[in-house]
Structure formats: structure tokens, C-alpha cells
Design an enzyme around this catalytic site. Sequence first.
Site, PDB file in Angstrom:
ATOM      1  N   ASN A 227      94.028  32.261  17.747  1.00 45.87           N
ATOM      2  CA  ASN A 227      93.944  30.851  17.373  1.00 45.87           C
ATOM      3  C   ASN A 227      92.545  30.388  17.764  1.00 45.87           C
ATOM      4  OD1 ASN A 227      94.098  28.062  17.252  1.00 45.87           O
ATOM      5  ND2 ASN A 227      96.074  27.919  18.305  1.00 45.87           N
TER       6      ASN A 227
ATOM      7  N   HIS B  55      98.168  21.059  11.565  1.00 44.07           N
ATOM      8  CA  HIS B  55      99.141  21.383  12.625  1.00 44.07           C
ATOM      9  C   HIS B  55     100.489  21.787  12.032  1.00 44.07           C
ATOM     10  CE1 HIS B  55      96.806  18.328  15.309  1.00 44.07           C
ATOM     11  NE2 HIS B  55      96.399  19.552  15.615  1.00 44.07           N
TER      12      HIS B  55
ATOM     13  N   GLY C  24     100.113  19.207  24.206  1.00 42.19           N
ATOM     14  CA  GLY C  24      99.692  18.881  25.581  1.00 42.19           C
ATOM     15  C   GLY C  24     100.121  17.508  26.084  1.00 42.19           C
TER      16      GLY C  24
ATOM     17  N   GLU D 112     102.862  27.665  18.618  1.00 42.13           N
ATOM     18  CA  GLU D 112     102.166  28.044  17.386  1.00 42.13           C
ATOM     19  C   GLU D 112     101.950  29.548  17.336  1.00 42.13           C
ATOM     20  OE1 GLU D 112      99.320  24.906  18.499  1.00 42.13           O
ATOM     21  OE2 GLU D 112      99.033  24.583  16.350  1.00 42.13           O
TER      22      GLU D 112
HETATM   23  N1  LIG Z   1     100.047  17.109  32.702  1.00 41.83           N
HETATM   24  C1  LIG Z   1      99.498  16.424  31.694  1.00 41.83           C
HETATM   25  N2  LIG Z   1      99.646  15.089  31.613  1.00 41.83           N
HETATM   26  C2  LIG Z   1      99.116  14.386  30.613  1.00 41.83           C
HETATM   27  N3  LIG Z   1      98.401  14.916  29.616  1.00 41.83           N
HETATM   28  C3  LIG Z   1      98.214  16.235  29.630  1.00 41.83           C
HETATM   29  C4  LIG Z   1      98.740  17.065  30.648  1.00 41.83           C
HETATM   30  N4  LIG Z   1      98.374  18.334  30.397  1.00 41.83           N
HETATM   31  C5  LIG Z   1      97.649  18.306  29.251  1.00 41.83           C
HETATM   32  N5  LIG Z   1      97.537  17.037  28.793  1.00 41.83           N
HETATM   33  C6  LIG Z   1      96.831  16.577  27.597  1.00 41.83           C
HETATM   34  O1  LIG Z   1      96.918  17.586  26.592  1.00 41.83           O
HETATM   35  C7  LIG Z   1      95.647  17.762  25.976  1.00 41.83           C
HETATM   36  C8  LIG Z   1      95.531  19.170  25.421  1.00 41.83           C
HETATM   37  O2  LIG Z   1      96.601  19.398  24.554  1.00 41.83           O
HETATM   38  P1  LIG Z   1      96.699  20.750  23.697  1.00 41.83           P
HETATM   39  O3  LIG Z   1      97.927  20.639  22.887  1.00 41.83           O
HETATM   40  O4  LIG Z   1      96.545  21.902  24.586  1.00 41.83           O
HETATM   41  O5  LIG Z   1      95.437  20.537  22.778  1.00 41.83           O
HETATM   42  P2  LIG Z   1      94.604  21.469  21.809  1.00 41.83           P
HETATM   43  O6  LIG Z   1      95.526  22.562  21.342  1.00 41.83           O
HETATM   44  O7  LIG Z   1      94.233  20.512  20.722  1.00 41.83           O
HETATM   45  O8  LIG Z   1      93.449  21.959  22.604  1.00 41.83           O
HETATM   46  C9  LIG Z   1      94.652  17.431  27.066  1.00 41.83           C
HETATM   47  O9  LIG Z   1      93.444  16.996  26.528  1.00 41.83           O
HETATM   48  C10 LIG Z   1      95.358  16.318  27.821  1.00 41.83           C
HETATM   49  O10 LIG Z   1      95.048  15.082  27.230  1.00 41.83           O
HETATM   50  C1  LIG Z   2      93.733  20.606  12.881  1.00 40.05           C
HETATM   51  C2  LIG Z   2      93.474  20.208  14.283  1.00 40.05           C
HETATM   52  O1  LIG Z   2      93.221  19.068  14.564  1.00 40.05           O
HETATM   53  O2  LIG Z   2      93.578  21.179  15.199  1.00 40.05           O
HETATM   54  P1  LIG Z   2      93.305  21.041  16.781  1.00 40.05           P
HETATM   55  O3  LIG Z   2      94.285  20.043  17.298  1.00 40.05           O
HETATM   56  O4  LIG Z   2      93.548  22.429  17.277  1.00 40.05           O
HETATM   57  O5  LIG Z   2      91.893  20.576  16.921  1.00 40.05           O
HETATM   58 MG   LIG Z   3      96.521  22.668  19.514  1.00 38.38          MG
END
Ligand SMILES: Nc1ncnc2c1ncn2[C@@H]1O[C@H](COP(=O)(O)OP(=O)(O)O)[C@@H](O)[C@H]1O
Ligand SMILES: CC(=O)OP(=O)(O)O
Ligand SMILES: [Mg+2]
Length: 405
Positions: A10, A182, A332, A386
Site C-alpha cells: 500500500n 478508499h 485511524g 485494507e
Molecule cells: N489514538 C488516537 N486518537 C485519536 N486519533 C488517532 C489516534 N490514533 C490515530 N489517530 C488519527 O488517525 C490518523 C491516521 O489514520 P490512518 O487511517 O492511519 O491514516 P492514513 O491511512 O491516511 O495514513 C492520524 O493522523 C490521527 O489523526
Molecule cells: C485516497 C486517499 O485519500 O488515500 P489516503 O487516505 O491513503 O491518503
Molecule cells: Mg489509509
Amino acid sequence: MNATRVLVLNSGSSSVKYQLLDMRDRSRLAVGLVERIGEQTSRLKHTCLASGGTREQNGPIADHDAALKAVAEELSKDGLGLDSPELAAIGHRVVHGGMFFTEPTVVDEEVLTEIERLIPVAPLHNPANLTGIRTAMAMRPDLPQVAVFDTAFHTTMPESAARYAIETKIADRFRVRRYGFHGTSHAYVSRATAGLLGRAPEDVNVIVLHLGNGASASAVRGGKCVDTSMGLTPLEGLVMGTRSGDLDPAVIFHLQRVAGMSMDEIDTLLNKRSGLYGLCGDNDMREIRRRMDEGDEQARLAFEIYIHRLRKYIGAYYAVLGRVDAVAFTAGVGENADFVREAALAGLEGLGLAVDGARNAVRGDEARLISPEGARVAVAVVPTDEEMEIASQTYALVGKDDKGD
Ligand SMILES: Nc1ncnc2c1ncn2[C@@H]1O[C@H](COP(=O)(O)OP(=O)(O)O)[C@@H](O)[C@H]1O
Ligand SMILES: CC(=O)OP(=O)(O)O
Ligand SMILES: [Mg+2]
């Protein structure tokens, strides 16, 4: 067939998440993450689940090609290298598949060309996805590389949701329409939510809120997506970590004509210096929570704008679906931030939506209900997966190929 393992890559704009899975029992053999690619402070964290060992590597990793080579080396150290005959395929998350790709696809030159052609509508994501595929292909040219598209799940959207109200001739010629992203997560989470309710996906209407750094909502009727908040690109919709989400398109004309900004500068502003980060200087919800607790008004306002937009989409998708069986929070923020879930649904008892304080406070990795007993609409926290979904789709496709159909 002896080869039962799938490596999932990913590749994000500045990171690569990966997992090696054995599809016989869907077990994870290794997982890891390379982050801050292209910076001096890159970091690779690799965990081998068989041995339980974790290794970390700090120091600059210049690009996605180097990142993947480092990942391959780490896997080799655990005897799980890419040269293994047990590897059946490599599955790649590809963010933009346009109208062309509605299903997982074995990559060939034609597929690569099409993914490349879509770079202008996914400039943060598709280039990284392409590098991932090319590097993996160079390492194992004999192995099927399967692309699993973020957009695929949304191709069931009706034209009424997928079209923008602009001149049809222009929209058709330049394929300006709403694709949504997504999708792998929305598909997995909507199905898992039905499972949590003990019902078949075909019988359930779900609003899925994927709240990560990028964030999107979707309305899923009977297992099929009927609307989603991201559009031509992953910029539309919810307030995100660094992206603005919805705004009046005239803001762009205004910034160009009155502020004298170039199109590239505006692009960077809306994608990288907006959202929570643009509003308060932090894009991480944990940091925003901490600042709010200290009475920081800027962080509080950023949070309120984020929540306001989220509530608008919940209301909109309630109306789109007519009947809602469940609202599912994932990614997250959705999985971890109880205060976001509480604020998103506060005062919506009239719609049958409520969050039980004690249930909402429970932390964990399992899908769980957080609505009160007997609630009209189930509210759930459903951790997304995912990588597992990409592995399943990849393995299903490769298995099918093997049987010659
Ligand atoms: N314990 C937590 N409490 C609140 N928010 C969190 C926590 N852990 C992660 N996050 C949030 O989740 C985000 C990352 O989410 P994620 O789904 O891993 O994102 P991505 O796949 O887009 O990188 C972080 O930027 C933060 O805002
Ligand atoms: C499509 C997209 O926004 O992906 P990510 O959340 O991984 O940046
Ligand atoms: Mg993501």
C-alpha cells in the site's frame, strides 16, 4: 497450488505499508511500514509475526524504489524474501482506476499505461503506486502483480450521484465525474458491519465513515455503494488531515485572480496546507484533543469545523439511503477517537442515532457496537483492513487464473 502467500503493498505519497499473508488461513507472516520517504528522517519498522521480532531502521530513504528494496531486504532476513516459491502474487493498492477498472486486475503494460494516464487526477497517490508495481515487477517478473483499485467499489454509484452538474460535453470529453476513493475500506467495513449485525450485506444499509488522514464517507445500500464524499480526486468531501474537502469552486478563481496564486500553489494549498493542519497547524487528532484540553481556541475551532462537515454528510447519506441500519466508524480517527464519534452523532436521537458513553469508551481491535441497547440504528466501530481485503481479492484472482477461467 503450493504458492499460498500474498505480499500486499500500500504505497502512499510518502509511505509504504506492507503485509505478507498466508492465504490458507489468512495469517499474517510479516507487517511493516516505511514512512517519511524522501526526507532525512525516514523510518522503516518491520515486524515478523512468526518470530515476534521487530526491527527499526532510521535514516534517509530517497524514494519509493529504495523503500521497496529495503522492505525486500527485511523480508529476506526473516527467510520471507520475494524470491520465495511460496509467493503466489503481489497485490498493490492503486488509488485511481478511473472508469476503466471496476475489478482487481493483473497488471500488464496496458494497465500500467492506464494508471499512468490517471496521474493528473491522483497526483499524490498514483505515481507512488506505479513505482511500487514497477519495482516489484523488476524483482519478480514471473509473478502476477495485481492492482486493487480504491475507485472500484464506487463504480456502482448511479449517474445522479456520480455526475457533476456541468456541461455534459465537457464532462464526457475530459471524464470529469465523481469516482470516490478508499473503496477497498468502504467495501470491507460495510460487509463487516453487516456481519456484526448477523445479517447479509444485501439486507443492510450502512453509512461508512472512513476517518484517517484522508477521510471519506459512503452510503452503501445492500452491499453496493450509492454515494461517496470524494469525487474526481480525493480532495472533495470531508475535512481531512491536510485537505480542505468541499469548498465553493470560486475560491480557486478568487485565489488566482485576487491573491495572484498559481494553479500549482492553489493545488498545494488545498491538498497539503488545508484541513485540520491548515486550520490549526496540527493534522493529528490526538494533538488536537490535547490542545483542546488545554483550552486552545484554534484547535477547538478546527475540531468544530471537522465535526460540522461530518454531521452534514451523515445527514445527507441518511436522506440518500432513506433507511439506515448502521453507521460504522473506521480508520485511524474513526477507530480511536471516541470524542469524534460522540460529537458526530450528538443530538441525533430523532434520527435513531445515539452513542452509549460506556460502550464508546471501550478500546480494542475488534468490531463492536457503541449504540445503546435497542437503538433503532446500530452505531459501530469497525477496524478497517485494507491489506487483508487486497490480499483476498488478489488471491481470488490468481487462484481463478490458475484454474484457467
Ligand atoms: N489514538 C488516537 N486518537 C485519536 N486519533 C488517532 C489516534 N490514533 C490515530 N489517530 C488519527 O488517525 C490518523 C491516521 O489514520 P490512518 O487511517 O492511519 O491514516 P492514513 O491511512 O491516511 O495514513 C492520524 O493522523 C490521527 O489523526
Ligand atoms: C485516497 C486517499 O485519500 O488515500 P489516503 O487516505 O491513503 O491518503
Ligand atoms: Mg489509509
